[in-house]
Design a protein around this motif. Structure first.
Motif, PDB file in Angstrom:
ATOM      1  N   PRO B 204     -44.240 -29.573 -48.387  1.00  0.00           N
ATOM      2  CA  PRO B 204     -44.089 -30.664 -49.365  1.00  0.00           C
ATOM      3  C   PRO B 204     -45.018 -30.503 -50.577  1.00  0.00           C
ATOM      4  N   VAL B 205     -46.239 -30.040 -50.382  1.00  0.00           N
ATOM      5  CA  VAL B 205     -47.147 -29.896 -51.523  1.00  0.00           C
ATOM      6  C   VAL B 205     -47.419 -28.414 -51.761  1.00  0.00           C
ATOM      7  N   ALA B 206     -46.849 -27.894 -52.826  1.00  0.00           N
ATOM      8  CA  ALA B 206     -47.026 -26.477 -53.106  1.00  0.00           C
ATOM      9  C   ALA B 206     -46.680 -26.204 -54.560  1.00  0.00           C
ATOM     10  N   ARG B 207     -47.136 -25.062 -55.013  1.00  0.00           N
ATOM     11  CA  ARG B 207     -46.766 -24.604 -56.345  1.00  0.00           C
ATOM     12  C   ARG B 207     -45.823 -23.421 -56.220  1.00  0.00           C
ATOM     13  N   HIS B 208     -44.998 -23.301 -57.225  1.00  0.00           N
ATOM     14  CA  HIS B 208     -44.099 -22.160 -57.291  1.00  0.00           C
ATOM     15  C   HIS B 208     -44.625 -21.247 -58.393  1.00  0.00           C
ATOM     16  N   ILE B 209     -45.141 -20.089 -57.974  1.00  0.00           N
ATOM     17  CA  ILE B 209     -45.696 -19.141 -58.941  1.00  0.00           C
ATOM     18  C   ILE B 209     -45.049 -17.786 -58.697  1.00  0.00           C
ATOM     19  N   GLU B 210     -44.631 -17.136 -59.761  1.00  0.00           N
ATOM     20  CA  GLU B 210     -43.913 -15.878 -59.602  1.00  0.00           C
ATOM     21  C   GLU B 210     -44.542 -14.798 -60.470  1.00  0.00           C
ATOM     22  N   VAL B 211     -44.309 -13.544 -60.076  1.00  0.00           N
ATOM     23  CA  VAL B 211     -44.873 -12.406 -60.809  1.00  0.00           C
ATOM     24  C   VAL B 211     -43.738 -11.564 -61.376  1.00  0.00           C
ATOM     25  N   GLN B 212     -43.825 -11.266 -62.650  1.00  0.00           N
ATOM     26  CA  GLN B 212     -42.831 -10.407 -63.304  1.00  0.00           C
ATOM     27  C   GLN B 212     -43.212  -8.952 -63.089  1.00  0.00           C
TER      28      GLN B 212
END
Lengths: 166, 498
Positions: B204-212
């Motif tokens: 429920p509590v999270a961040r969405h972080i992505e790497v190019q």
């Protein structure tokens, strides 16, 4: 000219007249001297007491959609005779009756209730697919499903009546 | 390098790709459905071929029709954009059989990384942490029920072939499982012609972080830092940033190392994105890898100055990337707002209709990627995204203020949009502080306050309109003018080529 005007559900007393330098407008007694210049494409450059604003106006009879600083507002001039914007939907009879309308074009995926079912406030009634997403249409009150006016897989247009609940 | 490529997509991304092609002197071929005859991407392309009726399954998802257009046009390569067939290994394989270069990784790599279960396995084997969940795609309700009981609720059901937020549901208890299961299968089949489902634990509590990442066929694998994509509605991103306010140098090092490792292990080529879920304690879990260009790639381009589509084309043509890892620098801050035709006040219900007036922002540090114009009908058949507005500035705060300025310049009239919602997000205290997570949009935001003078101004403008003459005629002239300018630039292009 004296008019009653509604902007986003709030009513204002408006008076206006043409003057040598443009127009004078009073809104609830607040006075504005405006120099308006019509541009192309529905745009107006308006100097209000020398403050500069750009407005886009789209007009449909006595109703206007106005965009100022990126914000869209609906402006309705009331009919001076009836002094009431016509709104029959909220005054029909004592029995609470809701007609579920399609909020957008789409395809009926399935019904979550059947004719004669009792429904709760907020209960899901119909699943409508539009733009690849399934959207649940919910009941706005309690009642009984009186009539279903469409079938599964029907393609519906915005505003089309889908279901009647009493 | 290719001399002509076909873009198997529509809307803003098709135009985005064609722009780079034009800069590189590559001729462009558009494909379109019957509903898209007047679409901007058809107007922008050098050639265009109709590939079928409006529903995507009969046009943009019809691989045979697209390959036929490829043969007829004599294109050398196919760029799939995002969505549609971009992560379909079967289609990539067919391109290869037809002697057309698929601009993306090989079918084997798409199968391995595009398929979320195989990707999970690969990541687990190479030591990248993954979210607890099913180890394979499921088609059977009972099997799904068993996995859910094992990993515990809440769970997330999602399309095995999915992406873009389509075919995803959170299930908080077993009673809701059956309905969600059926809905996800239907949506998945309609969007991707594949009804297999994945199940995993929902945080429920999270961040969405992505790497190019970028990779070529010569063993070069580099990363272009991270993107913060936590502002989402219905699992679809609304605002993206580069860099992330939450990522410090230590976490950045871990994330980018894991992403480069993931790409290296599978022999990845082209542009790709490794998505991570990051919890409050800065633990990260591999979510999935997108084997294609992302919607939000402009923020990376603004911060690094690298044209991702150009690098995709270089890699697909068998050439080397034009940059090495040591050349990649982060400069300043970028933000992107996705402008959707939808009603945020009504559960983000899509709002198709005709765009009657559109003015996009301009000026320093502003980039607009869009596929719409005045008079364009936003169709119910496709994604409701109208435009991406991106800004660059030196700091996050400067970027935020620049974005607010840009949004104030933006006028879209005729369809409901999320412009007001975007303003509300950008002025929200939590957003400003950077303490955002993926549930940010679940709570009600305070609307961006409109000064009282605005209503008065709207009245004054209406009065002006009443007192002035025939605005309708002038409106038509303006549309024609825009059309002529677009045409002019097109002819100029032809003139310089021959």
């Amino acid at each position: 000219m004296k008019r009653e005007v509604q902007v986003d559900k709030r009513t204002y007393q408006v008076e206006y007249e043409k003057t040598a330098g443009g127009i004078r407008v009073w809104v609830d007694g607040r006075s504005y001297q405006a120099d308006a210049s019509a541009l192309s494409g529905g745009f107006y450059s308006i100097l209000v007491n020398n403050r500069s604003y750009d407005a886009f106006v789209s007009r449909d009879k006595e109703s206007f959609a106005v965009v100022v600083t990126g914000k869209i507002m609906d402006v309705d001039f009331f009919d001076p005779r009836s002094r009431q914007p016509s709104d029959e939907s909220k005054r029909s009879g004592g029995v609470s009756r809701q007609t579920i309308c399609a909020p957008m074009a789409g395809r009926i995926v399935r019904f979550q209730v059947g004719a004669g079912d009792l429904v709760q406030d907020g209960q899901g009634l119909i699943v409508l697919e539009a733009m690849k997403m399934e959207n649940e249409l919910k009941s706005q009150g309690i009642g009984q499903v009186r009539e279903i006016l469409v079938a599964e897989n029907d393609v519906v247009v915005p505003g089309q009546h889908l279901m009647v609940i009493e | 390098m290719f001399s002509k490529i076909l873009i198997a997509n529509r809307g803003e991304i098709a135009i985005r790709i064609m722009r780079t092609c034009r800069e590189m002197g590559i001729a462009t071929v558009a494909v379109f459905s019957e509903a898209d005859r007047k679409s901007q991407h058809v107007r922008y392309a050098d050639e265009a071929y109709c590939i079928g009726p409006a529903p995507a399954i009969e046009s943009y998802l019809d691989g045979e029709a697209i390959l036929e257009a490829g043969r007829r046009s004599g294109a050398h390569a196919i760029h799939p954009g995002y969505g549609f067939l971009s992560e379909n290994s079967n289609f990539a394989g067919k391109c290869r059989q037809a002697d057309l270069v698929f601009i993306g990784p090989s079918p084997e790599v798409i199968e391995q990384m595009g398929n979320k279960t195989v990707a999970r396995k690969t990541m687990m084997e190479s030591g990248v942490p993954v979210i607890p969940g099913a180890t394979e795609a499921l088609e059977d309700l009972e099997a799904v029920r068993r996995v859910c009981a094992e990993i515990g609720y809440p769970v997330m059901l999602k399309a095995a072939a999915g992406g873009g937020g389509k075919g995803m549901r959170i299930v908080t208890n077993e009673n809701d499982l059956q309905d969600a299961f059926s809905a996800v299968r239907r949506e998945s089949y309609a969007s991707f012609a594949d009804s297999r489902i994945l199940v995993e634990r929902y945080f429920p509590v999270a961040r969405h972080i992505e790497v190019q990442i970028l990779a070529d066929g010569h063993g070069n694998v580099i990363h272009l830092f991270e993107r913060e994509c936590s502002i989402q509605r219905r699992y679809q991103k609304v605002i993206e940033e580069c860099p992330s306010v939450f990522v410090d140098d230590e976490l950045r090092d871990k994330l980018t190392t894991a992403a480069v490792q993931a790409a290296t292990v599978v022999g990845y080529t082209g542009a790709g994105t490794v998505e991570f879920l990051v919890d409050a304690a800065k633990n990260f879990y591999f979510l999935e890898m997108n084997t294609r260009i992302q919607v939000e790639h402009p923020v990376t381009e603004l911060v690094t100055g690298i044209d991702l589509v150009r690098e995709q084309l270089l890699a697909a043509a068998g050439e080397r990337l034009s940059v090495a890892q040591s050349d990649v620098r982060r400069n300043g801050w970028a933000m992107e707002c996705r402008i959707y035709a939808e009603d945020p006040g009504n559960d983000y219900m899509p709002a198709p209709g005709q765009i009657r007036k559109v003015v996009f922002p301009e000026g320093p540090g502003v980039r607009v990627d869009s596929g719409v114009y005045e008079g364009w009908e936003v169709s119910l058949h496709y994604d409701p995204m109208i435009a991406k507005i991106s800004v660059w500035a030196r700091t996050r705060e400067e970027a935020r203020c620049r974005m607010l300025r840009a949004l104030d310049e933006c006028i879209i009239y005729g369809v409901k949009t999320n412009l007001d919602l975007q303003r509300a997000i950008l002025t929200d205290e939590t957003f400003i502080s950077g303490k955002i997570d993926t549930r940010f949009l679940d709570r009600r935001l305070v609307p961006h306050p409109a000064p009282d003078i605005l209503a008065d101004l709207a009245i004054i403008a209406s009065v002006c309109s009443t007192l002035s003459s025939s605005p309708a005629r002038e409106e038509r002239v303006a549309t024609e003018e825009t059309g002529l300018w677009r045409m002019a630039s097109k002819y100029q292009f032809w003139a310089t080529r021959f």
